[in-house]
Design a protein around this motif. Structure first.
Motif, PDB file in Angstrom:
ATOM      1  N   ALA A 129      21.503 -19.911  56.185  1.00  0.00           N
ATOM      2  CA  ALA A 129      22.850 -19.489  55.786  1.00  0.00           C
ATOM      3  C   ALA A 129      23.767 -19.397  57.002  1.00  0.00           C
ATOM      4  N   THR A 130      23.208 -18.984  58.138  1.00  0.00           N
ATOM      5  CA  THR A 130      23.976 -18.914  59.382  1.00  0.00           C
ATOM      6  C   THR A 130      24.448 -20.298  59.805  1.00  0.00           C
ATOM      7  N   LEU A 131      23.574 -21.294  59.660  1.00  0.00           N
ATOM      8  CA  LEU A 131      23.947 -22.661  60.017  1.00  0.00           C
ATOM      9  C   LEU A 131      25.080 -23.178  59.138  1.00  0.00           C
ATOM     10  N   LEU A 132      25.060 -22.808  57.870  1.00  0.00           N
ATOM     11  CA  LEU A 132      26.142 -23.232  56.959  1.00  0.00           C
ATOM     12  C   LEU A 132      27.470 -22.613  57.392  1.00  0.00           C
ATOM     13  N   GLY A 143      32.810 -23.219  60.831  1.00  0.00           N
ATOM     14  CA  GLY A 143      33.674 -22.746  61.916  1.00  0.00           C
ATOM     15  C   GLY A 143      33.584 -21.275  62.217  1.00  0.00           C
ATOM     16  N   ASP A 144      32.610 -20.573  61.648  1.00  0.00           N
ATOM     17  CA  ASP A 144      32.442 -19.150  61.929  1.00  0.00           C
ATOM     18  C   ASP A 144      31.849 -18.981  63.333  1.00  0.00           C
ATOM     19  N   SER A 145      32.618 -18.417  64.263  1.00  0.00           N
ATOM     20  CA  SER A 145      32.198 -18.330  65.664  1.00  0.00           C
ATOM     21  C   SER A 145      30.980 -17.443  65.859  1.00  0.00           C
ATOM     22  N   GLN A 146      30.919 -16.332  65.131  1.00  0.00           N
ATOM     23  CA  GLN A 146      29.773 -15.440  65.266  1.00  0.00           C
ATOM     24  C   GLN A 146      28.498 -16.137  64.773  1.00  0.00           C
ATOM     25  N   ALA A 147      28.640 -16.919  63.701  1.00  0.00           N
ATOM     26  CA  ALA A 147      27.497 -17.686  63.196  1.00  0.00           C
ATOM     27  C   ALA A 147      27.094 -18.767  64.193  1.00  0.00           C
ATOM     28  N   GLN A 148      28.077 -19.383  64.843  1.00  0.00           N
ATOM     29  CA  GLN A 148      27.774 -20.393  65.858  1.00  0.00           C
ATOM     30  C   GLN A 148      27.001 -19.774  67.019  1.00  0.00           C
ATOM     31  N   LEU A 149      27.393 -18.566  67.405  1.00  0.00           N
ATOM     32  CA  LEU A 149      26.680 -17.845  68.463  1.00  0.00           C
ATOM     33  C   LEU A 149      25.233 -17.576  68.039  1.00  0.00           C
ATOM     34  N   SER A 150      25.056 -17.079  66.835  1.00  0.00           N
ATOM     35  CA  SER A 150      23.713 -16.764  66.340  1.00  0.00           C
ATOM     36  C   SER A 150      22.853 -18.021  66.229  1.00  0.00           C
ATOM     37  N   ALA A 151      23.460 -19.116  65.761  1.00  0.00           N
ATOM     38  CA  ALA A 151      22.727 -20.386  65.651  1.00  0.00           C
ATOM     39  C   ALA A 151      22.293 -20.867  67.033  1.00  0.00           C
ATOM     40  N   GLY A 152      23.223 -20.787  67.995  1.00  0.00           N
ATOM     41  CA  GLY A 152      22.898 -21.202  69.362  1.00  0.00           C
ATOM     42  C   GLY A 152      21.793 -20.359  69.963  1.00  0.00           C
ATOM     43  N   GLU A 153      21.846 -19.057  69.733  1.00  0.00           N
ATOM     44  CA  GLU A 153      20.816 -18.161  70.261  1.00  0.00           C
ATOM     45  C   GLU A 153      19.462 -18.463  69.623  1.00  0.00           C
ATOM     46  N   GLY A 154      19.469 -18.746  68.309  1.00  0.00           N
ATOM     47  CA  GLY A 154      18.219 -19.053  67.615  1.00  0.00           C
ATOM     48  C   GLY A 154      17.562 -20.314  68.154  1.00  0.00           C
ATOM     49  N   LEU A 173      30.676 -24.334  70.920  1.00  0.00           N
ATOM     50  CA  LEU A 173      31.665 -24.084  69.865  1.00  0.00           C
ATOM     51  C   LEU A 173      32.053 -22.607  69.814  1.00  0.00           C
ATOM     52  N   ALA A 174      31.059 -21.724  69.935  1.00  0.00           N
ATOM     53  CA  ALA A 174      31.317 -20.285  69.872  1.00  0.00           C
ATOM     54  C   ALA A 174      32.212 -19.835  71.018  1.00  0.00           C
ATOM     55  N   TRP A 175      32.078 -20.479  72.172  1.00  0.00           N
ATOM     56  CA  TRP A 175      32.894 -20.105  73.321  1.00  0.00           C
ATOM     57  C   TRP A 175      34.277 -20.764  73.260  1.00  0.00           C
ATOM     58  N   PRO A 215      32.407 -13.996  74.659  1.00  0.00           N
ATOM     59  CA  PRO A 215      31.834 -13.968  76.012  1.00  0.00           C
ATOM     60  C   PRO A 215      30.309 -14.035  76.021  1.00  0.00           C
ATOM     61  N   ALA A 216      29.662 -13.548  74.961  1.00  0.00           N
ATOM     62  CA  ALA A 216      28.194 -13.638  74.897  1.00  0.00           C
ATOM     63  C   ALA A 216      27.757 -15.099  74.910  1.00  0.00           C
ATOM     64  N   ALA A 217      28.544 -15.963  74.281  1.00  0.00           N
ATOM     65  CA  ALA A 217      28.237 -17.397  74.271  1.00  0.00           C
ATOM     66  C   ALA A 217      28.421 -17.987  75.661  1.00  0.00           C
ATOM     67  N   ALA A 218      29.484 -17.567  76.365  1.00  0.00           N
ATOM     68  CA  ALA A 218      29.722 -18.070  77.721  1.00  0.00           C
ATOM     69  C   ALA A 218      28.595 -17.663  78.653  1.00  0.00           C
ATOM     70  N   LEU A 219      28.098 -16.439  78.488  1.00  0.00           N
ATOM     71  CA  LEU A 219      26.997 -15.960  79.328  1.00  0.00           C
ATOM     72  C   LEU A 219      25.741 -16.802  79.114  1.00  0.00           C
ATOM     73  N   GLU A 220      25.405 -17.070  77.858  1.00  0.00           N
ATOM     74  CA  GLU A 220      24.200 -17.851  77.580  1.00  0.00           C
ATOM     75  C   GLU A 220      24.380 -19.301  78.011  1.00  0.00           C
ATOM     76  N   LEU A 221      25.585 -19.828  77.839  1.00  0.00           N
ATOM     77  CA  LEU A 221      25.865 -21.188  78.311  1.00  0.00           C
ATOM     78  C   LEU A 221      25.716 -21.279  79.825  1.00  0.00           C
ATOM     79  N   ALA A 222      26.177 -20.246  80.521  1.00  0.00           N
ATOM     80  CA  ALA A 222      26.073 -20.233  81.986  1.00  0.00           C
ATOM     81  C   ALA A 222      24.618 -20.349  82.424  1.00  0.00           C
ATOM     82  N   GLU A 223      23.749 -19.635  81.726  1.00  0.00           N
ATOM     83  CA  GLU A 223      22.321 -19.691  82.056  1.00  0.00           C
ATOM     84  C   GLU A 223      21.748 -21.075  81.769  1.00  0.00           C
ATOM     85  N   MET A 224      22.207 -21.707  80.686  1.00  0.00           N
ATOM     86  CA  MET A 224      21.707 -23.036  80.341  1.00  0.00           C
ATOM     87  C   MET A 224      22.165 -24.071  81.367  1.00  0.00           C
ATOM     88  N   TYR A 225      23.421 -23.963  81.823  1.00  0.00           N
ATOM     89  CA  TYR A 225      23.905 -24.899  82.841  1.00  0.00           C
ATOM     90  C   TYR A 225      23.210 -24.650  84.177  1.00  0.00           C
TER      91      TYR A 225
END
Length: 374
Positions: free
Chosen positions: A177-180, A185-196, A216-218, A224-234
């Motif tokens: 459901a989060t992926l849907l 375009g739900d940013s919080q869902a995009q963050l959760s999907a990325g974290e998963g 997308l979430a960032w 900012p939580a998305a930017a933090l996790e993206l920073a670690e991935m880069y």
């Protein structure tokens, strides 16, 4: 007269041989016409030629030729060819059965929305085929997608998977459901999907998907939580090439948005630099501490206790240690225990010291347990 009859017989024979040699059935004519179109670059015609070879329509059956034409169409983006090619290798009747060869085409077809491919990919994940590690989460997820499109085999598989582990089934169902929501375009869902996807739960770890959703979430949601996790991935090069500058840019953006975890990360970088930059470290740690992050409160107290990057102040350090300790930070509880037990900068208070040491010990701090035993 006999001579004329002989001539007529010879001519009839010649006509028969000619007809046998050059006559083409409608299927053969259709094959020849379609082959010309396929050779001219018509993608749909290339798929049809693959079908003709696979089914022996107007031509002798040939798995090798069918695979070749399907691959040509697939290379030009025809997802129906992806599924037909995957099925060719899965069935193994016209070509050698090869699940590993089938897998990439199966994945492309499933991602493009082919219901049969989605159901089959779920089976691959459930049984660990084609080089995949068995993963019930992915099996449930792909069956959910196929089931939503009316696939009865997927619905039957879901019933079995749900009966086997209803709690985990519900977790994956929520992730689906989060992926849907993320796709809408739900940013919080995009963050959760990325974290998963980054964490690898409840589905297989997929850094490329994680990077997509977190970006997308960032970019769209400025989370900012998305930017933090993206920073670690880069920084680590997960799902992308390592890029330290990009990592610092994202980390700085999250920190400027007053995200405590990002502020703490910058403080940690400054503290561990060679040589250490204590002033910057203390500034970032104290900002994160104001945001309520227990780790930052502990480090702010530690630097105040040591006089690193700021004037030494035991009373102020104790205030920050207590803030962290009250959030169950075990390191802060242990340090407070030592401060009061040994009278480090304050009057000895063994009762207060024992209180904090016992809390640290209960949290698993072996040094606190050893000190209490002594």
């Amino acid at each position: 007269m006999k001579k004329i009859l002989k001539i007529m017989v010879v001519l009839a024979v010649i006509a028969g041989v000619y007809a046998y040699a050059f006559y083409k059935t409608p299927q053969q004519r259709n094959f020849a016409k379609t082959l010309t179109q396929a050779q001219a670059g018509d993608v749909s015609a290339a798929v049809k030629i693959g079908d003709f070879y696979a089914q022996g329509l107007g031509v002798e059956p040939s798995g090798a030729q069918a695979a070749e034409w399907y691959k040509k169409a697939a290379a030009q983006g025809d997802t129906s060819a992806d599924w037909k090619l995957a099925r060719l290798y899965i069935q193994g009747t016209l070509v050698k059965q090869d699940d590993e060869e089938a897998l990439p085409y199966l994945q492309l077809a499933a991602q493009a929305g082919n219901v049969s491919a989605q159901t089959e990919l779920a089976r691959f994940y459930n049984e660990g085929l084609g080089g995949l590690s068995a993963n019930k989460g992915d099996a449930i997820l792909w069956n959910l997608k196929a089931s939503a499109m009316g696939s009865q085999p997927a619905q039957q598989a879901l019933r079995s998977l749900r009966e086997a582990d209803p709690d985990f089934y519900d977790v994956v169902n929520r992730f689906s459901a989060t992926l849907l929501l993320a796709a809408q375009g739900d940013s919080q869902a995009q963050l959760s999907a990325g974290e998963g996807y980054h964490m690898g739960y409840p589905v297989t770890k997929n850094d490329e998907e994680a990077l997509k959703y977190l970006t997308l979430a960032w970019q769209e949601g400025q989370l900012p939580a998305a930017a933090l996790e993206l920073a670690e991935m880069y920084r680590k090069g997960e799902g992308t090439s390592p890029d330290e500058n990009k990592a610092l840019e994202l980390l700085g953006a999250a920190a400027q948005a007053k995200f405590p975890a990002a502020q703490y990360a910058l403080g940690e970088r400054a503290y561990k630099a060679n040589p250490p930059n204590y002033q910057d470290a203390f500034a970032w740690f104290s900002n994160a501490a104001e945001g309520g992050l227990a780790q930052a409160q502990y480090m702010t107290g530690f630097m105040l206790m040591q006089g690193q990057g700021t004037e030494r102040s035991v009373p102020l350090a104790i205030e920050f240690f207590k803030k962290a300790a009250n959030q169950n930070d075990i390191a802060a509880q242990y340090v407070l225990g030592q401060i009061y037990w040994k009278g480090l900068g304050v009057a000895k208070d063994k009762k207060e010291g024992r209180l904090w040491l016992e809390k640290a010990s209960a949290g698993g701090n072996l040094s606190a347990r050893e000190l209490l035993n002594q």
